[in-house]
Write a protein that holds these residues in place. Structure first.
Motif, PDB file in Angstrom:
ATOM      1  N   GLN A   1      -0.618   0.016   3.834  1.00  0.00           N
ATOM      2  CA  GLN A   1      -1.290   0.000   5.096  1.00  0.00           C
ATOM      3  C   GLN A   1      -2.003   1.300   5.168  1.00  0.00           C
ATOM      4  O   GLN A   1      -1.858   2.247   4.679  1.00  0.00           O
ATOM      5  N   GLY A   2      -3.135   1.080   6.011  1.00  0.00           N
ATOM      6  CA  GLY A   2      -3.961   2.290   6.151  1.00  0.00           C
ATOM      7  C   GLY A   2      -5.396   1.892   6.282  1.00  0.00           C
ATOM      8  O   GLY A   2      -5.962   0.980   6.635  1.00  0.00           O
ATOM      9  N   LEU A   3      -6.191   2.754   5.420  1.00  0.00           N
ATOM     10  CA  LEU A   3      -7.614   2.893   5.300  1.00  0.00           C
ATOM     11  C   LEU A   3      -8.093   1.406   4.692  1.00  0.00           C
ATOM     12  O   LEU A   3      -7.782   1.181   3.530  1.00  0.00           O
ATOM     13  N   PRO A   4      -9.102   0.815   5.405  1.00  0.00           N
ATOM     14  CA  PRO A   4      -9.744  -0.315   4.695  1.00  0.00           C
ATOM     15  C   PRO A   4     -10.828  -0.152   3.748  1.00  0.00           C
ATOM     16  O   PRO A   4     -11.524   1.035   3.911  1.00  0.00           O
ATOM     17  N   VAL A   5     -10.798  -0.832   2.805  1.00  0.00           N
ATOM     18  CA  VAL A   5     -12.154  -0.567   1.719  1.00  0.00           C
ATOM     19  C   VAL A   5     -13.460  -0.440   2.442  1.00  0.00           C
ATOM     20  O   VAL A   5     -13.731  -1.297   3.266  1.00  0.00           O
ATOM     21  N   GLY A   6     -14.002   0.715   2.436  1.00  0.00           N
ATOM     22  CA  GLY A   6     -15.353   0.628   3.193  1.00  0.00           C
ATOM     23  C   GLY A   6     -15.168   1.058   4.535  1.00  0.00           C
ATOM     24  O   GLY A   6     -16.150   1.424   5.225  1.00  0.00           O
ATOM     25  N   GLY A   7     -14.171   1.649   4.979  1.00  0.00           N
ATOM     26  CA  GLY A   7     -13.899   1.724   6.482  1.00  0.00           C
ATOM     27  C   GLY A   7     -14.253   3.479   6.493  1.00  0.00           C
ATOM     28  O   GLY A   7     -14.105   4.485   5.442  1.00  0.00           O
ATOM     29  N   GLU A   8     -14.982   3.773   7.643  1.00  0.00           N
ATOM     30  CA  GLU A   8     -15.359   5.265   7.841  1.00  0.00           C
ATOM     31  C   GLU A   8     -14.248   5.689   8.897  1.00  0.00           C
ATOM     32  O   GLU A   8     -13.807   5.201   9.715  1.00  0.00           O
ATOM     33  N   LEU A   9     -13.651   6.958   8.623  1.00  0.00           N
ATOM     34  CA  LEU A   9     -12.568   7.662   9.561  1.00  0.00           C
ATOM     35  C   LEU A   9     -12.949   7.484  10.848  1.00  0.00           C
ATOM     36  O   LEU A   9     -11.908   7.318  11.678  1.00  0.00           O
ATOM     37  N   ASP A  10     -14.235   7.888  11.348  1.00  0.00           N
ATOM     38  CA  ASP A  10     -14.636   7.850  12.549  1.00  0.00           C
ATOM     39  C   ASP A  10     -14.434   6.458  13.412  1.00  0.00           C
ATOM     40  O   ASP A  10     -14.071   6.584  14.599  1.00  0.00           O
ATOM     41  N   TYR A  11     -14.529   5.649  12.772  1.00  0.00           N
ATOM     42  CA  TYR A  11     -14.221   4.130  13.410  1.00  0.00           C
ATOM     43  C   TYR A  11     -12.844   3.766  13.456  1.00  0.00           C
ATOM     44  O   TYR A  11     -12.564   2.552  14.037  1.00  0.00           O
ATOM     45  N   LEU A  12     -12.016   4.418  12.886  1.00  0.00           N
ATOM     46  CA  LEU A  12     -10.458   3.639  12.877  1.00  0.00           C
ATOM     47  C   LEU A  12      -9.752   4.011  13.932  1.00  0.00           C
ATOM     48  O   LEU A  12      -9.889   5.162  14.676  1.00  0.00           O
ATOM     49  N   ASP A  13      -8.753   3.197  14.485  1.00  0.00           N
ATOM     50  CA  ASP A  13      -7.743   3.508  15.379  1.00  0.00           C
ATOM     51  C   ASP A  13      -6.617   4.391  14.892  1.00  0.00           C
ATOM     52  O   ASP A  13      -6.660   4.780  13.886  1.00  0.00           O
ATOM     53  N   ASP A  14      -6.221   4.949  16.003  1.00  0.00           N
ATOM     54  CA  ASP A  14      -5.082   6.121  15.602  1.00  0.00           C
ATOM     55  C   ASP A  14      -4.070   5.398  14.779  1.00  0.00           C
ATOM     56  O   ASP A  14      -3.418   6.276  13.872  1.00  0.00           O
ATOM     57  N   GLY A  15      -3.591   4.276  15.005  1.00  0.00           N
ATOM     58  CA  GLY A  15      -2.482   3.625  14.248  1.00  0.00           C
ATOM     59  C   GLY A  15      -2.910   3.571  12.799  1.00  0.00           C
ATOM     60  O   GLY A  15      -1.837   3.788  11.974  1.00  0.00           O
ATOM     61  N   THR A  16      -4.016   3.009  12.547  1.00  0.00           N
ATOM     62  CA  THR A  16      -4.466   2.893  10.986  1.00  0.00           C
ATOM     63  C   THR A  16      -4.670   3.969  10.371  1.00  0.00           C
ATOM     64  O   THR A  16      -3.956   4.304   9.094  1.00  0.00           O
ATOM     65  N   LEU A  17      -5.096   5.130  11.110  1.00  0.00           N
ATOM     66  CA  LEU A  17      -5.182   6.391  10.475  1.00  0.00           C
ATOM     67  C   LEU A  17      -3.971   7.049  10.158  1.00  0.00           C
ATOM     68  O   LEU A  17      -3.599   7.634   9.088  1.00  0.00           O
ATOM     69  N   SER A  18      -3.106   6.810  11.068  1.00  0.00           N
ATOM     70  CA  SER A  18      -1.782   7.504  10.987  1.00  0.00           C
ATOM     71  C   SER A  18      -0.860   6.893   9.820  1.00  0.00           C
ATOM     72  O   SER A  18      -0.291   7.430   9.014  1.00  0.00           O
ATOM     73  N   ALA A  19      -1.138   5.617   9.823  1.00  0.00           N
ATOM     74  CA  ALA A  19      -0.327   4.758   8.429  1.00  0.00           C
ATOM     75  C   ALA A  19      -1.168   5.331   7.157  1.00  0.00           C
ATOM     76  O   ALA A  19      -0.068   5.175   6.278  1.00  0.00           O
ATOM     77  N   ALA A  20      -2.212   5.561   7.078  1.00  0.00           N
ATOM     78  CA  ALA A  20      -3.038   5.801   5.732  1.00  0.00           C
ATOM     79  C   ALA A  20      -2.481   7.216   5.576  1.00  0.00           C
ATOM     80  O   ALA A  20      -1.961   7.466   4.326  1.00  0.00           O
ATOM     81  N   PHE A  21      -2.093   8.174   6.367  1.00  0.00           N
ATOM     82  CA  PHE A  21      -1.613   9.575   6.078  1.00  0.00           C
ATOM     83  C   PHE A  21      -0.267   9.357   5.815  1.00  0.00           C
ATOM     84  O   PHE A  21       0.066  10.071   4.659  1.00  0.00           O
ATOM     85  N   ARG A  22       0.740   8.482   6.307  1.00  0.00           N
ATOM     86  CA  ARG A  22       1.883   8.499   5.812  1.00  0.00           C
ATOM     87  C   ARG A  22       2.104   7.893   4.437  1.00  0.00           C
ATOM     88  O   ARG A  22       2.878   7.857   3.739  1.00  0.00           O
ATOM     89  N   GLN A  23       1.062   6.894   4.121  1.00  0.00           N
ATOM     90  CA  GLN A  23       1.441   6.092   2.920  1.00  0.00           C
ATOM     91  C   GLN A  23       0.424   6.688   1.775  1.00  0.00           C
ATOM     92  O   GLN A  23      -0.080   6.067   0.784  1.00  0.00           O
ATOM     93  N   ARG A  24      -0.018   8.017   1.978  1.00  0.00           N
ATOM     94  CA  ARG A  24      -1.011   8.749   1.040  1.00  0.00           C
ATOM     95  C   ARG A  24      -0.101   8.718  -0.435  1.00  0.00           C
ATOM     96  O   ARG A  24       0.925   8.901  -0.460  1.00  0.00           O
ATOM     97  N   ARG A  25      -1.110   8.885  -1.462  1.00  0.00           N
ATOM     98  CA  ARG A  25      -0.562   8.925  -2.701  1.00  0.00           C
ATOM     99  C   ARG A  25      -1.534   9.982  -3.470  1.00  0.00           C
ATOM    100  O   ARG A  25      -2.267  10.255  -3.127  1.00  0.00           O
ATOM    101  N   PRO A  26      -0.965  10.467  -4.844  1.00  0.00           N
ATOM    102  CA  PRO A  26      -1.501  11.367  -5.416  1.00  0.00           C
ATOM    103  C   PRO A  26      -2.938  10.785  -5.851  1.00  0.00           C
ATOM    104  O   PRO A  26      -3.006   9.473  -6.292  1.00  0.00           O
ATOM    105  N   ALA A  27      -4.074  11.604  -5.883  1.00  0.00           N
ATOM    106  CA  ALA A  27      -5.443  11.340  -6.450  1.00  0.00           C
ATOM    107  C   ALA A  27      -5.693  11.267  -7.795  1.00  0.00           C
ATOM    108  O   ALA A  27      -5.032  11.788  -8.588  1.00  0.00           O
TER     109      ALA A  27
END
Length: 197
Positions: free
Chosen positions: A171-197
């Motif tokens: 769960q987290g950032l949608p493809v093509g999503g801009e950080l400025d337009y994301l809600d707090d829950g989506t941004l939070s899930a994206a950070f929790r589920q981050r992976r190596p680049a």
């Protein structure tokens, strides 16, 4: 004043998802104007569908066959079992073409507010299917809502003694999503589920 049958048709169309009163009026008018080419064939198709389409006895998908076309397809990966809330979720995953395993439709999520407990969902059938020898992974493809998270946690606890691998969709950032337009829950899930680049 429109005839009562027209109003009844508009009222029924307006109850469909995505159609409000104005859209329902436009749809009703289009159907009536194209009575022979659209209204009658649609009415016949709806009648046939109401008589033929039933839930699959294995996964609860809707189909005019039992078992459904997905459960009957021998090329499906029988070791994968994807759990979804509703049939619409199953159809969305199928449209994407990224998954070739089998499904299990719960029929909703746990919800104390709505009085929906495990008994109202297809959890017992899921546990029976997950206990089958060929199933090695159960994918919980439930919504990122509170009820979806609660249901996923409950199911994971029930599946744990079976020894199958239990995974969740990321769960987290949608493809093509801009950080400025994301809600707090989506941004939070994206950070929790981050992976190596």
């Amino acid at each position: 004043m429109p005839a009562s049958e027209i109003e009844r048709m508009i009222h029924l169309l307006a109850r469909l998802p995505g159609l409000g009163p104005r859209s329902a009026r436009r749809a009703a008018l289009a159907l009536i104007v194209k009575r022979e080419s659209l209204l009658r064939p649609l009415g016949e198709a709806l009648l046939r569908a109401s008589e033929a389409i039933r839930p699959c006895s294995i996964c609860a998908n809707l189909d005019d066959r039992n078992p459904c076309g997905i459960c009957a397809e021998p090329k499906r990966e029988a070791h994968l079992l994807c759990v979804v809330e509703e049939v619409g979720d199953l159809w969305a995953i199928e449209r994407s073409g990224v998954y070739r395993g089998r499904y299990h439709v719960l029929g909703g999520t746990l919800s104390a507010l709505d009085g929906r407990g495990p008994e109202q969902l297809n959890v017992a059938g899921l546990l029976d299917r997950a206990a089958a020898v060929e199933v090695t992974e159960v994918i919980l493809a439930l919504g990122a809502t509170v009820d979806g998270q609660t249901t996923a946690h409950y199911i994971a606890e029930r599946l744990e003694p079976l020894g199958v691998t239990i995974t969740r969709l990321a769960q987290g950032l949608p493809v093509g999503g801009e950080l400025d337009y994301l809600d707090d829950g989506t941004l939070s899930a994206a950070f929790r589920q981050r992976r190596p680049a």
